[in-house]
Design an enzyme around this catalytic site. Structure first.
Site, PDB file in Angstrom:
ATOM      1  N   TYR A   1       0.836  -1.211   0.000  1.00  0.00           N
ATOM      2  CA  TYR A   1       0.000   0.000   0.000  1.00  0.00           C
ATOM      3  C   TYR A   1       0.871   1.260   0.000  1.00  0.00           C
ATOM      4  CZ  TYR A   1      -4.487  -2.326   0.197  1.00  0.00           C
ATOM      5  OH  TYR A   1      -5.593  -3.060  -0.143  1.00  0.00           O
TER       6      TYR A   1
ATOM      7  N   SER B   1      -5.697   2.551  -0.371  1.00  0.00           N
ATOM      8  CA  SER B   1      -6.534   2.108  -1.485  1.00  0.00           C
ATOM      9  C   SER B   1      -7.439   3.250  -1.970  1.00  0.00           C
ATOM     10  CB  SER B   1      -7.425   0.950  -1.013  1.00  0.00           C
ATOM     11  OG  SER B   1      -8.458   0.729  -1.951  1.00  0.00           O
TER      12      SER B   1
ATOM     13  N   CYS C   1     -19.762 -16.131  -4.016  1.00  0.00           N
ATOM     14  CA  CYS C   1     -20.193 -16.251  -2.619  1.00  0.00           C
ATOM     15  C   CYS C   1     -19.149 -15.648  -1.679  1.00  0.00           C
ATOM     16  CB  CYS C   1     -20.426 -17.718  -2.270  1.00  0.00           C
ATOM     17  SG  CYS C   1     -21.773 -18.406  -3.223  1.00  0.00           S
TER      18      CYS C   1
ATOM     19  N   HIS D   1     -24.123  -6.394 -18.666  1.00  0.00           N
ATOM     20  CA  HIS D   1     -24.898  -5.196 -19.007  1.00  0.00           C
ATOM     21  C   HIS D   1     -24.236  -4.492 -20.203  1.00  0.00           C
ATOM     22  CE1 HIS D   1     -26.620  -1.201 -18.934  1.00  0.00           C
ATOM     23  NE2 HIS D   1     -27.653  -1.762 -18.322  1.00  0.00           N
TER      24      HIS D   1
ATOM     25  N   ASP E   1     -28.476   2.880 -15.364  1.00  0.00           N
ATOM     26  CA  ASP E   1     -29.486   2.081 -16.071  1.00  0.00           C
ATOM     27  C   ASP E   1     -29.851   0.821 -15.266  1.00  0.00           C
ATOM     28  OD1 ASP E   1     -31.095   1.626 -18.492  1.00  0.00           O
ATOM     29  OD2 ASP E   1     -29.853  -0.177 -18.654  1.00  0.00           O
TER      30      ASP E   1
ATOM     31  N   CYS F   1     -25.295 -22.462  -3.975  1.00  0.00           N
ATOM     32  CA  CYS F   1     -24.376 -23.319  -4.737  1.00  0.00           C
ATOM     33  C   CYS F   1     -24.816 -24.770  -4.555  1.00  0.00           C
ATOM     34  CB  CYS F   1     -22.947 -23.180  -4.208  1.00  0.00           C
ATOM     35  SG  CYS F   1     -22.247 -21.556  -4.458  1.00  0.00           S
TER      36      CYS F   1
ATOM     37  N   CYS G   1     -23.291 -26.185  -1.439  1.00  0.00           N
ATOM     38  CA  CYS G   1     -23.165 -25.305  -0.262  1.00  0.00           C
ATOM     39  C   CYS G   1     -23.614 -26.053   0.990  1.00  0.00           C
ATOM     40  CB  CYS G   1     -24.030 -24.057  -0.449  1.00  0.00           C
ATOM     41  SG  CYS G   1     -24.120 -23.030   1.039  1.00  0.00           S
TER      42      CYS G   1
ATOM     43  N   CYS H   1     -25.432 -19.300   4.811  1.00  0.00           N
ATOM     44  CA  CYS H   1     -25.983 -19.053   3.468  1.00  0.00           C
ATOM     45  C   CYS H   1     -27.467 -19.422   3.450  1.00  0.00           C
ATOM     46  CB  CYS H   1     -25.272 -19.883   2.411  1.00  0.00           C
ATOM     47  SG  CYS H   1     -23.603 -19.368   2.037  1.00  0.00           S
TER      48      CYS H   1
HETATM   49 FE1  FES Z   1     -22.442 -20.515  -2.371  1.00  0.00          FE
HETATM   50 FE2  FES Z   1     -23.267 -20.981   0.196  1.00  0.00          FE
HETATM   51  S1  FES Z   1     -21.233 -21.145  -0.631  1.00  0.00           S
HETATM   52  S2  FES Z   1     -24.454 -20.305  -1.506  1.00  0.00           S
END
Ligand code: FES
Length: 383
Positions: free
Chosen positions: A81, A88, A154, A188, A341, A361, A364, A369
């Site tokens: 840095y 940053s 994730c 996009h 947009d 996922c 997962c 999650c």
């Molecule tokens: Fe992807 Fe939990 S690691 S939804």
């Protein structure tokens, strides 16, 4: 540690514009990102938060090992840095983008104006928790959560959304607030045009006779293969951005998608940017453009890793004739049009959260999650 938000000191610290200080916001656009230390003395706390975030990475004995790694890596990261000017620029760029975004939204969407941007970083100020305290104190009733990662992972976007879920496990969600989610926007058209324009600007700096031979290396932050095999959407979404950009450029240049910033001994998604440069130099290539494809503003991985470690140091070592780096979207007018947009279409859309966001996922196993997605599904349904 992160108590009530100070109305007087926070806007100045976060660099909020005078416009956002005076306007009583009707719509909050919350820009989610990981953030980066503004000063070298913030590096340790930043690394500590990353290393102890189980959405970002899963380490054995993480509560002990994470802080240990953070302490050990602090001097080396502080040095990096210091070499890019002491901190940053992510906060600076996000504030510029947010200010321009809201000015544009006020014009094109008067029914939801005034808009105010808020920044919710995951690992440095303005931290997610403080920002949501501020939104509540401002009394904003329409809240758009806007991931600043065009491609969903994730480890990054998912971590930010899970942090918001955690915040509202400790704080009651106000009944009169409507919240919705923009979780990904990898193709996009205006994002693609903005990146294409950044590349074209660099191509023009090569001698005319060499332009057709410039190899475009799209470089994105890598992730552990464990996460890829779990089903993280990021690699496929990054690929979709790359192909859309090449379509925009007419597929007239040779190109490849490469991955940077691997840490630790475990296998990560490759080929890695530095190894790819070495490989292509062996194949006789002499001209390169590195393109940051998965981050919308400059940060340590562009300013240090790409500019200093690869373009300068590795470029010299390999005897590369010409290697340049395309700028991140930053405040490119097409990029500001893109984010405006995206929010405009979202505000008009009846869907407060997309079905892809709610699908975990395939492999997962994270209870966090599971609970977070359930919570968003319930909260955003009423938006
Ligand atoms: Fe992807 Fe939990 S690691 S939804």
């Amino acid at each position: 540690m992160f108590n009530l938000y100070c109305l007087l000191s926070k806007p100045a610290a976060a660099g909020f514009s005078s416009r956002s200080l005076t306007a009583k916001a009707k719509t909050a656009v919350v820009m989610l990102n990981m953030g980066g230390p503004q000063h070298v003395n913030q590096v340790h706390d930043y690394l500590h938060r990353i290393m102890t975030d189980r959405d970002m990475m899963q380490l054995p004995f993480q509560n002990t090992l994470g802080p240990y790694i953070a302490r050990r890596r602090t001097p080396e990261v502080q040095k990096k840095y210091a070499e890019i000017g002491g901190g940053s620029p992510i906060l600076k760029w996000t504030n510029i983008q947010g200010k321009l975004l809201c000015e544009k939204l006020d014009k094109i969407s008067p029914s939801t104006a005034p808009h105010k941007h808020y920044i919710a970083f995951r690992y440095v100020d303005p931290l997610t928790e403080k920002t949501f305290d501020e939104i509540e104190m401002d009394g904003v009733k329409r809240v758009v959560l806007f991931s600043q990662y065009p491609q969903y992972s994730c480890a990054t976007s998912g971590s930010s959304f899970n942090a918001i879920y955690s915040y509202f496990q400790k704080n009651q969600f106000p009944n009169d607030v409507k919240m919705s989610v923009i979780d990904r926007w990898p193709t996009h058209p205006l994002l693609i045009k903005a990146i294409g324009s950044r590349i074209s600007d660099e191509i023009k700096k090569f001698p005319e006779t060499e332009r057709d031979n410039v190899v475009i290396l799209f470089s994105a932050h890598s992730l552990p293969l464990k996460a890829v095999n779990r089903g993280d959407a990021y690699p496929s979404e990054v690929s979709s951005t790359v192909h859309a950009v090449m379509e925009e450029l007419g597929y007239v240049y040779p190109y490849a998608l490469v991955w940077q910033s691997k840490v630790g001994p475990l296998p990560w998604l490759g080929p890695f940017t530095d190894d790819a440069l070495k490989g292509y130099v062996k194949q006789g290539k002499k001209h390169f453009i590195l393109v940051p494809i998965a981050f919308v503003n400059e940060h340590i991985e562009t300013l240090h890793e790409l500019d200093i470690e690869y373009c300068k140091e590795l470029g010299e070592e390999l005897g590369i004739k010409n290697i340049r780096r395309a700028a991140a979207p930053n405040d490119h007018p097409l990029f500001i049009d893109a984010i405006a947009d995206i929010v405009l279409q979202h505000l008009r859309d009846v869907k407060p959260v997309g079905p892809k966001f709610l699908l975990r996922c395939a492999h997962c196993t994270s209870d966090r999650c599971y609970k977070s997605k359930q919570w968003f599904s319930k909260i955003c349904r009423s938006a």
